[in-house]
Design a protein around this motif. Structure first.
Motif, PDB file in Angstrom:
ATOM      1  N   TRP A   1       8.969  -7.262  -4.118  1.00  0.00           N
ATOM      2  CA  TRP A   1       9.581  -6.662  -2.915  1.00  0.00           C
ATOM      3  C   TRP A   1       9.947  -5.158  -2.983  1.00  0.00           C
ATOM      4  O   TRP A   1       9.810  -4.281  -2.420  1.00  0.00           O
ATOM      5  N   TYR A   2      11.070  -5.063  -4.252  1.00  0.00           N
ATOM      6  CA  TYR A   2      11.528  -3.763  -4.334  1.00  0.00           C
ATOM      7  C   TYR A   2      10.501  -2.725  -5.176  1.00  0.00           C
ATOM      8  O   TYR A   2      10.716  -1.576  -5.072  1.00  0.00           O
TER       9      TYR A   2
ATOM     10  N   HIS B   1       9.221  -2.357  -0.776  1.00  0.00           N
ATOM     11  CA  HIS B   1      10.295  -1.362  -0.365  1.00  0.00           C
ATOM     12  C   HIS B   1       9.569  -0.021  -0.656  1.00  0.00           C
ATOM     13  O   HIS B   1       9.803   0.939   0.023  1.00  0.00           O
TER      14      HIS B   1
ATOM     15  N   LYS C   1       7.342   1.233   1.940  1.00  0.00           N
ATOM     16  CA  LYS C   1       8.080   1.958   3.218  1.00  0.00           C
ATOM     17  C   LYS C   1       8.716   3.105   3.078  1.00  0.00           C
ATOM     18  O   LYS C   1       8.861   3.900   3.901  1.00  0.00           O
ATOM     19  N   GLU C   2       9.355   3.317   1.797  1.00  0.00           N
ATOM     20  CA  GLU C   2      10.066   4.603   1.617  1.00  0.00           C
ATOM     21  C   GLU C   2       8.915   5.795   1.676  1.00  0.00           C
ATOM     22  O   GLU C   2       9.708   6.883   2.244  1.00  0.00           O
TER      23      GLU C   2
END
Length: 270
Positions: free
Chosen positions: A28-29, A33, A36-37
């Motif tokens: 996820w990170y 994530h 998305k950034e």
């Protein structure tokens, strides 16, 4: 599959749960994530740049603005890609987690129960052979689990971002785990059915056979002790409170002092 003690199966199931959570966080990170950034960053550049765009010189043409936006977008994408974990790394972590899950599921009733579930086409000998193979593969992966962290710490001469409490708990856990196997009475003598006050169970126990099934788990826990100790030594050398850490802190304070002094001299001269 190797009819190990009940607390070993519980520990295995707990580790699989924790590792599943950690791998989910990693994906996820580390992937979702960051994607998305990157999308937000590229969208911001496409929609008109930053807040200082209104202050740009009027002489800049629309073509040069487009080139600047494209350059910023390319730079943002390159930074995002450099921070993302590689596909091979992500795949390895995921496959390792799934393999551990397949090998660590507790089996109620031991080998006979698994043989019954298979409809009798898997013999007890084959089931035990599969269990031994998976057990030794697990041991090899477990022994290699500390190497990437040890190498990374040695390269950067730092243990920043690591928790000393985690490795102390891991060291103590592996010490007591391997100690409990070493002190188990089943590994020291042969027992008749229900021998040793019921320790052996209905089929009795043979010490050599018991150790042949237990060695992968003993070597896995006992072998990692040395690597956990090596991580502890790295904390001693490069962790918070170490001589290297104190020297870096003094150098940082010296640079800040020099910078403040420089600012003070500039203000007085102006």
């Amino acid at each position: 599959m190797l009819d190990q003690m009940w607390f070993q199966q519980i520990i295995a199931a707990y580790y699989v749960f924790v590792d599943t959570v950690l791998v989910t966080q990693f994906l996820w990170y580390g992937v979702v994530h960051r994607v998305k950034e990157l999308e937000k960053r590229l969208e911001g550049v496409t929609m008109g740049g930053n807040s200082n765009s209104d202050d740009e010189d009027d002489s800049i043409t629309s073509d040069s603005n487009a080139d600047l936006k494209q350059k910023r977008a390319d730079e943002g994408a390159a930074v995002a890609r450099s921070k993302m974990p590689s596909v091979a790394h992500t795949t390895f972590v995921t496959v390792s987690m799934l393999g551990t899950l397949a090998g660590a599921l507790p089996v109620s009733g031991g080998v006979p129960a698994l043989g019954d579930v298979s409809g009798g086409w898997l013999s007890d000998e084959l089931i035990e052979a599969i269990g031994m193979t998976v057990g030794w593969i697990s041991t090899l992966l477990y022994l290699c689990s500390r190497l990437p962290q040890l190498i990374l710490n040695a390269k950067r001469k730092s243990t920043e971002g690591l928790s000393i409490a985690l490795f102390m708990a891991a060291f103590s856990g592996n010490l007591f785990y391997s100690g409990s196997l070493l002190l188990n009475p089943l590994g020291w003598r042969d027992y008749e059915p229900y021998g040793g006050g019921g320790v052996a169970g209905p089929e009795g126990s043979n010490a050599m056979e018991w150790w042949s099934r237990t060695l992968p788990f003993f070597f896995g826990a006992f072998g990692v002790l040395t690597m956990d100790a090596a991580v502890g030594l790295q904390f001693k050398l490069w962790g918070p409170g170490s001589e290297k850490s104190q020297i870096e802190e003094e150098e940082r304070e010296g640079l800040l002092t020099a910078r403040e002094a420089g600012y003070g001299s500039l203000e007085s001269s102006s």
